[in-house]
Design a protein around this motif. Structure first.
Motif, PDB file in Angstrom:
ATOM      1  N   SER A  49     -11.062   1.251   4.114  1.00  0.00           N
ATOM      2  CA  SER A  49     -10.107   0.911   3.317  1.00  0.00           C
ATOM      3  C   SER A  49     -10.910   0.942   1.949  1.00  0.00           C
ATOM      4  CB  SER A  49      -9.768  -0.343   3.769  1.00  0.00           C
ATOM      5  OG  SER A  49      -8.706  -0.713   2.921  1.00  0.00           O
ATOM      6  N   PHE A 105      -9.745 -10.853   9.444  1.00  0.00           N
ATOM      7  CA  PHE A 105      -8.899 -10.469   8.280  1.00  0.00           C
ATOM      8  C   PHE A 105      -7.898  -9.502   8.787  1.00  0.00           C
ATOM      9  CE2 PHE A 105     -13.090 -11.657   6.624  1.00  0.00           C
ATOM     10  CZ  PHE A 105     -12.435 -12.772   5.558  1.00  0.00           C
ATOM     11  N   ALA A 107     -11.047  -3.541  17.182  1.00  0.00           N
ATOM     12  CA  ALA A 107     -11.256  -5.085  16.665  1.00  0.00           C
ATOM     13  C   ALA A 107     -10.691  -5.880  17.991  1.00  0.00           C
ATOM     14  CB  ALA A 107     -10.308  -5.262  15.296  1.00  0.00           C
ATOM     15  N   LEU A 161     -10.047  11.748  16.110  1.00  0.00           N
ATOM     16  CA  LEU A 161     -10.341  10.450  15.335  1.00  0.00           C
ATOM     17  C   LEU A 161     -11.899  10.260  15.604  1.00  0.00           C
ATOM     18  CD1 LEU A 161      -7.773   8.016  17.390  1.00  0.00           C
ATOM     19  CD2 LEU A 161      -7.631   8.769  15.009  1.00  0.00           C
ATOM     20  N   ALA A 169     -14.217  -0.359  25.747  1.00  0.00           N
ATOM     21  CA  ALA A 169     -13.585   0.109  27.191  1.00  0.00           C
ATOM     22  C   ALA A 169     -12.293   1.103  26.747  1.00  0.00           C
ATOM     23  CB  ALA A 169     -13.348  -1.027  28.093  1.00  0.00           C
ATOM     24  N   TYR A 185      -7.300   5.099   2.326  1.00  0.00           N
ATOM     25  CA  TYR A 185      -8.623   5.150   2.763  1.00  0.00           C
ATOM     26  C   TYR A 185      -9.634   6.192   2.251  1.00  0.00           C
ATOM     27  CZ  TYR A 185      -6.370   2.334   6.817  1.00  0.00           C
ATOM     28  OH  TYR A 185      -5.846   1.399   7.593  1.00  0.00           O
ATOM     29  N   GLN A 191     -11.108  -5.479  21.117  1.00  0.00           N
ATOM     30  CA  GLN A 191     -12.078  -5.682  22.104  1.00  0.00           C
ATOM     31  C   GLN A 191     -13.433  -6.301  21.722  1.00  0.00           C
ATOM     32  OE1 GLN A 191     -12.450  -1.331  23.261  1.00  0.00           O
ATOM     33  NE2 GLN A 191     -10.888  -1.807  24.710  1.00  0.00           N
ATOM     34  N   ARG A 195       0.783  -1.299  -0.051  1.00  0.00           N
ATOM     35  CA  ARG A 195       0.015   0.150  -0.151  1.00  0.00           C
ATOM     36  C   ARG A 195       0.801   1.193   0.069  1.00  0.00           C
ATOM     37  NH1 ARG A 195      -5.719  -1.573   0.023  1.00  0.00           N
ATOM     38  NH2 ARG A 195      -6.082   0.421  -0.353  1.00  0.00           N
ATOM     39  N   LYS A 214       2.641   1.557  16.992  1.00  0.00           N
ATOM     40  CA  LYS A 214       1.134   1.379  16.720  1.00  0.00           C
ATOM     41  C   LYS A 214       0.505   1.339  18.144  1.00  0.00           C
ATOM     42  CE  LYS A 214       0.343  -1.054  12.779  1.00  0.00           C
ATOM     43  NZ  LYS A 214      -0.808  -0.374  11.918  1.00  0.00           N
ATOM     44  N   PRO A 239       3.570   1.093   9.112  1.00  0.00           N
ATOM     45  CA  PRO A 239       2.659   2.072   8.747  1.00  0.00           C
ATOM     46  C   PRO A 239       1.464   2.136   9.427  1.00  0.00           C
ATOM     47  CG  PRO A 239       3.139   0.893   6.621  1.00  0.00           C
ATOM     48  CD  PRO A 239       3.772   0.177   7.719  1.00  0.00           C
TER      49      PRO A 239
HETATM   50  P1  NDP Z   1      -7.217   1.680  13.805  1.00  0.00           P
HETATM   51  O1  NDP Z   1      -6.781   2.717  12.659  1.00  0.00           O
HETATM   52  O2  NDP Z   1      -6.250   1.395  14.837  1.00  0.00           O
HETATM   53  O3  NDP Z   1      -7.214   0.207  12.853  1.00  0.00           O
HETATM   54  C1  NDP Z   1      -7.515  -0.076  11.624  1.00  0.00           C
HETATM   55  C2  NDP Z   1      -7.372  -1.370  11.590  1.00  0.00           C
HETATM   56  O4  NDP Z   1      -7.889  -1.789  10.025  1.00  0.00           O
HETATM   57  C3  NDP Z   1      -5.756  -1.847  11.373  1.00  0.00           C
HETATM   58  O5  NDP Z   1      -5.635  -2.975  11.955  1.00  0.00           O
HETATM   59  C4  NDP Z   1      -5.479  -2.116   9.669  1.00  0.00           C
HETATM   60  O6  NDP Z   1      -4.336  -2.636   9.583  1.00  0.00           O
HETATM   61  C5  NDP Z   1      -6.948  -2.656   9.653  1.00  0.00           C
HETATM   62  N1  NDP Z   1      -7.018  -2.429   7.913  1.00  0.00           N
HETATM   63  C6  NDP Z   1      -7.240  -1.324   7.248  1.00  0.00           C
HETATM   64  N2  NDP Z   1      -7.055  -1.446   5.846  1.00  0.00           N
HETATM   65  C7  NDP Z   1      -7.423  -3.185   5.817  1.00  0.00           C
HETATM   66  C8  NDP Z   1      -7.345  -3.936   4.759  1.00  0.00           C
HETATM   67  N3  NDP Z   1      -7.532  -3.511   3.482  1.00  0.00           N
HETATM   68  N4  NDP Z   1      -7.484  -5.323   4.819  1.00  0.00           N
HETATM   69  C9  NDP Z   1      -7.164  -5.557   6.348  1.00  0.00           C
HETATM   70  N5  NDP Z   1      -7.010  -4.802   7.351  1.00  0.00           N
HETATM   71  C10 NDP Z   1      -7.332  -3.604   6.980  1.00  0.00           C
HETATM   72  O7  NDP Z   1      -8.673   1.802  14.005  1.00  0.00           O
HETATM   73  P2  NDP Z   1      -9.350   1.442  15.601  1.00  0.00           P
HETATM   74  O8  NDP Z   1     -10.629   1.688  15.322  1.00  0.00           O
HETATM   75  O9  NDP Z   1      -9.055  -0.169  15.941  1.00  0.00           O
HETATM   76  O10 NDP Z   1      -8.583   2.350  16.588  1.00  0.00           O
HETATM   77  C11 NDP Z   1      -8.318   3.710  16.475  1.00  0.00           C
HETATM   78  C12 NDP Z   1      -7.914   4.445  17.559  1.00  0.00           C
HETATM   79  O11 NDP Z   1      -9.257   4.469  18.585  1.00  0.00           O
HETATM   80  C13 NDP Z   1      -7.063   3.468  18.459  1.00  0.00           C
HETATM   81  O12 NDP Z   1      -5.942   3.677  17.918  1.00  0.00           O
HETATM   82  C14 NDP Z   1      -7.077   4.357  19.803  1.00  0.00           C
HETATM   83  O13 NDP Z   1      -6.626   5.723  19.735  1.00  0.00           O
HETATM   84  C15 NDP Z   1      -8.773   4.595  19.751  1.00  0.00           C
HETATM   85  N6  NDP Z   1      -9.135   3.289  20.532  1.00  0.00           N
HETATM   86  C16 NDP Z   1      -8.852   3.231  21.895  1.00  0.00           C
HETATM   87  C17 NDP Z   1      -9.427   2.087  22.640  1.00  0.00           C
HETATM   88  C18 NDP Z   1      -8.973   1.813  23.723  1.00  0.00           C
HETATM   89  O14 NDP Z   1      -8.674   2.747  24.963  1.00  0.00           O
HETATM   90  N7  NDP Z   1      -9.046   0.703  24.470  1.00  0.00           N
HETATM   91  C19 NDP Z   1     -10.381   1.239  22.070  1.00  0.00           C
HETATM   92  C20 NDP Z   1     -10.923   1.497  20.507  1.00  0.00           C
HETATM   93  C21 NDP Z   1     -10.050   2.525  19.971  1.00  0.00           C
HETATM   94  P3  NDP Z   1      -2.823  -1.922   9.525  1.00  0.00           P
HETATM   95  O15 NDP Z   1      -2.494  -1.964  11.016  1.00  0.00           O
HETATM   96  O16 NDP Z   1      -2.276  -2.909   8.635  1.00  0.00           O
HETATM   97  O17 NDP Z   1      -3.066  -0.727   9.180  1.00  0.00           O
END
Ligand code: NDP
Length: 597
Positions: A233, A294, A277, A227, A141, A63, A279, A56, A392, A555
Motif C-alpha cells: 500500500s 491495523f 494476515a 497473485l 495453509a 498500491y 493465518q 481511497r 472478499k 473494494p
Molecule cells: P489481500 O489482498 O487479500 O489483503 C490485503 C490486506 O491489506 C487487506 O486486508 C487490505 O484491506 C489491507 N490493506 C491494504 N492497504 C492497507 C492500509 N493502507 N492500511 C490497512 N490495511 C491495508 O492479501 P492476502 O495476502 O491476505 O491474500 C491474498 C490472496 O492469497 C487471498 O485472497 C487468497 O486468494 C490467497 N491466500 C489464500 C490463503 C488460503 O487458502 N488460506 C491464505 C493466504 C492467501 P482492504 O480489505 O480494506 O483492502
C-alpha cells in the motif's frame, strides 16, 4: 423489524467427500424475516463500501508492486543466501514455462503424458512451488479441501494428511511432482525472465533473463501465477520507518526466530487483515510482547474445523478418485426435475432477492460467531464484515478470533480508512503513533497482470502490453492472436474459481492437447484466429453484467478495488462449466479456430 433466528454455529465436522465449494445458497429455500430486515443490512453494506471508497478513490493505484530502490528489500528471497552462479544459457527446449508453481507442474505432467521430453521451468525462486515456495509465514495453509486443491493426487498416488493442507505439505508435494516428472533436470532457478520475443524466421521464442540467458523454445507457457508479485500500500513516510519490516510472503525467520521466540520482547505490527494476515496473526499473538493489528476492512471468518484424513477413508479410495471428484464438481449440485420446474417459476428478480437474503443471513451468522468468541464488545463489533459473502475472499480459521482475547493483541480498527502515514517509529492513526520494533505488510499481491509484465513481443514486434492497451484480447485467457505458440495461464478472461487448481487443471489439459495436436499434424506453430479471439472477447463483455461485484461489493482485489470502468479486463463470468465446454468445442474444430504453419 424482526430479525430471523440466527443460530451461531459452534462446530462442524468436515465431510471428506464434500466439494471445495462450501457455502451454497438455494433460491428455493425462502428466507423468513421481513424484507425490510434484509434491505436495512444491504443499506449498511452500501454505506461501508462508500466509506471505504471515499478514503481511497485511487483504486488499484493505491498500491505499488514496483519493488525497486528503497522498496527492493521487500521482494528479496529470504530462502536463499545468494544466487548460485552459472553460465548464461543459449540452448533450445521444446516447451518452456515461465514460473514453476502449480500451473507449470500440472501442465508439464500433461505434456509428459503426451510424450514431450524437452520441458524447462524458468523460475525466480530457488525451487518449484510458486505461492508455496514464497509463502512460508507461520500458520500458512490452504482454505480449499486438500483432496481437490493439491494437483495430480491420482498420478502421484498421494492422499493429503488432513482436510486442509498446511503450506509445508503442499510445498513438498510440488517438489515430489517435479521429481516424479523429471522437471528438475532442465529447470533453471533464481532466474527472472525479462523478455520473450518471437523470432518469425526461426519460428521460435527467444527468452532473455536477468542472468544473461538467451534460450530458445518452440512453445512458451506463461505460468507465473495470478497473485505472485507482492504489493505494498502506498503509505506516506513508509520508507522512514527505522524498525524492521518485511512483506508476509517473505517472512523473516532470521529476525523473528524459527519458533518466533525472538518476538517475545518485541512490539510487532501487521498491516492488513486478508487471508494471509488471518493465518499469521494468531501465531504472532502468542509470540509477540505486543501485537498491533491495523485493520481497514475485516475478513469474514468462518469455521475451519480441520480434521486429519481418516486412514480407512483414504485406504478405500479407488484409482482415479481425484479425477472423479473433479467430474462431480463439474456436474454441479444434483437438481431434480421438480426442483428445476420450481426454479424456472421464479422470476430473475425473485431469484436474486432470495440469493441476497440468504447471503445476508450467512454473513449475520459470521457476525454471531464473532460475538460468541470475542469478549470485548468494541473489538467484536469492529471485526464484523459489512459486505456480502464472497465480495472478499472468505476465511476459515478457528484461532484468529480468539487471538483478540489475548491481552497483548490490540486491534487498531481504521474503519475503512487504512493506515495513511508511517513515521520513523511506526504507523499513525487518528493522530496516535504506534511505536514498533517490526512491521509486517500483509497487503497482498499484484492481481493477474503478472502474466504480461515480462515484455512479451509477438509478430510485427508488437508488445503484448501495447496490444492490450485498449483492453485484453484473448481466447480463453490463454491464446492471443499474433503470439503463436504462446499460452497464458491463470490470467484475465478466464473464469474465477475459489479452487484455482480446478481452473489450472482445465487450462493445462487444453494447452497440452493444443501442443499435441500441432505435433501430431506436423505443424511448427499454432496461433488463434482473429475471429475466434474476438468471439471470446465478446463473450467476456456479454457476461460482464452478470455480477454486481464491481458496483456493490466493498473494494478489494476481487473487484479491482471498486473500479467500475473495466469492460474486458477481468474474469469470464459465464461460468466455469461453460468455459470448459467452450474449450472442448473449440478443440473439436482446431483448424477452424487456429492458424497452423
Ligand atoms: P489481500 O489482498 O487479500 O489483503 C490485503 C490486506 O491489506 C487487506 O486486508 C487490505 O484491506 C489491507 N490493506 C491494504 N492497504 C492497507 C492500509 N493502507 N492500511 C490497512 N490495511 C491495508 O492479501 P492476502 O495476502 O491476505 O491474500 C491474498 C490472496 O492469497 C487471498 O485472497 C487468497 O486468494 C490467497 N491466500 C489464500 C490463503 C488460503 O487458502 N488460506 C491464505 C493466504 C492467501 P482492504 O480489505 O480494506 O483492502
Amino acid at each position: 423489524m424482526s430479525a430471523p433466528t440466527i443460530t451461531p454455529v459452534t462446530t462442524r465436522r468436515q465431510n471428506p467427500n464434500a466439494y471445495a465449494v462450501r457455502v451454497q445458497f438455494d433460491p428455493l429455500k425462502p428466507t423468513d424475516a421481513p424484507q425490510e430486515y434484509y434491505d436495512e443490512i444491504k443499506r449498511k453494506f452500501a454505506e461501508a463500501r462508500d466509506l471505504r471508497l471515499s478514503y481511497r478513490p485511487d483504486g488499484t493505484q493505491q498500491y505499488t508492486s514496483d519493488l525497486t530502490g528503497e522498496l527492493g528489500k521487500y521482494e528479496i528471497d529470504p530462502w536463499v543466501v545468494e544466487a548460485a552462479s552459472r553460465e548464461p544459457l543459449t540452448d533450445h527446449v521444446e516447451c518452456l514455462f515461465i514460473g514453476g508453481g502449480f500451473s507449470a507442474l500440472l501442465t508439464a505432467a500433461r505434456l509428459r503424458e503426451k510424450g514431450i521430453e524437452s520441458v524447462r521451468i524458468v523460475e525466480r525462486g530457488a525451487d518449484v512451488g510458486g505461492t508455496w515456495y514464497w509463502n512460508r509465514y507461520p500458520g500458512v495453509a490452504c482454505d480449499v479441501a486438500a483432496y481437490d486443491y493439491l494437483p495430480l493426487l491420482d498420478e502421484m498416488n498421494y492422499v493429503p494428511k488432513s482436510y486442509f493442507a498446511q503450506g509445508p505439505e503442499i510445498f513438498a508435494h510440488c517438489q515430489a511432482i517435479a521429481q516424479r516428472y523429471d522437471l528438475y533436470k532442465l529447470a533453471v532457478f533464481q532466474t527472472t525472465v525479462t523478455s520473450t520475443v518471437w523470432d518469425k524466421e526461426r519460428k521460435l521464442w527467444v527468452i532473455g533473463t536477468d542472468r544473461g540467458d538467451k534460450m530458445t523454445a518452440q512453445y512458451v507457457i506463461v505460468a507465473n501465477g495470478t497473485l505472485s508479485k507482492p504489493k505494498l500500500s502506498k503509505i506516506a513516510g513508509m520508507e522512514k520507518f527505522k524498525g524492521h519490516s518485511f512483506h508476509s510472503s517473505r517472512f523473516d525467520y532470521q529476525y523473528c526466530g524459527q519458533d518466533l521466540s525472538n518476538l517475545k520482547d518485541k512490539r510487532v505490527g501487521i498491516i492488513g487483515t486478508g487471508a494471509s494476515a488471518v493465518q499469521i496473526i494468531p501465531r504472532l499473538g502468542k509470540a509477540a510482547k505486543e501485537l498491533y493489528v491495523f485493520q481497514r476492512t475485516p475478513s469474514a471468518i468462518d469455521i475451519r474445523d480441520d480434521i486429519p484424513t481418516d486412514p480407512a477413508w483414504a485406504a478405500a479410495l479407488q484409482p482415479g478418485w481425484q479425477a472423479e471428484r473433479f467430474s462431480r464438481h463439474m456436474q454441479g449440485p444434483q437438481v431434480s426435475e421438480e426442483e428445476k420446474t420450481r426454479h424456472a417459476a421464479l422470476s430473475r428478480e425473485e431469484r436474486i432477492r432470495r440469493y441476497e437474503n440468504q447471503n445476508i443471513e450467512h454473513q449475520m451468522r459470521i457476525h454471531a460467531r464473532v460475538d460468541e468468541i470475542v469478549q470485548d464488545k468494541k473489538t467484536a463489533d469492529a471485526l464484523k464484515p459489512w459486505y456480502m459473502h464472497r465480495c472478499k475472499r472468505p476465511c476459515y480459521d478457528d484461532e484468529y478470533l480468539p487471538a483478540f482475547n489475548l491481552p497483548n493483541v490490540h486491534l487498531i480498527d481504521t474503519n475503512g480508512k487504512g493506515i495513511t502515514e508511517i513515521t520513523e517509529n511506526g504507523p499513525v492513526f487518528e493522530g496516535q503513533e504506534y511505536p514498533l520494533d517490526v512491521l509486517i505488510y500483509a497487503t497482498g499481491f499484484e492481481v493477474q497482470v503478472t502474466g504480461i509484465y515480462n515484455r512479451i513481443v509477438g509478430e510485427g514486434d508488437l508488445d503484448l502490453q501495447d496490444k492490450y492497451k485498449d483492453g485484453i484480447q484473448t481466447l480463453f485467457g490463454i491464446h492471443s492472436h499474433g503470439y503463436p505458440n504462446l499460452f497464458i495461464m491463470g490470467g484475465y478472461q478466464a473464469p474465477f474459481q475459489f479452487n484455482l487448481t480446478f481452473m489450472l487443471r482445465t487450462q493445462g489439459q487444453h494447452i497440452a492437447e493444443c501442443i499435441a495436436y500441432a505435433r501430431e499434424h506436423g505443424f511448427n506453430t499454432i496461433d488463434v484466429s482473429k475471429q475466434s479471439e474476438q468471439w471470446w472477447v465478446d463473450q467476456v463483455i456479454m457476461h460482464r453484467g452478470k455480477t454486481n461485484r464491481n458496483k456493490e461489493c466493498t473494494p478489494g482485489y476481487y473487484n479491482f478495488e471498486g473500479e467500475d470502468n473495466r469492460r474486458q479486463d477481468g474474469n469470464y463470468n459465464g461460468g466455469f462449466y461453460q468455459y470448459y465446454q467452450h474449450m472442448q468445442a473449440i478443440r473439436g474444430g482446431m483448424q477452424q479456430h487456429f492458424k497452423f504453419d
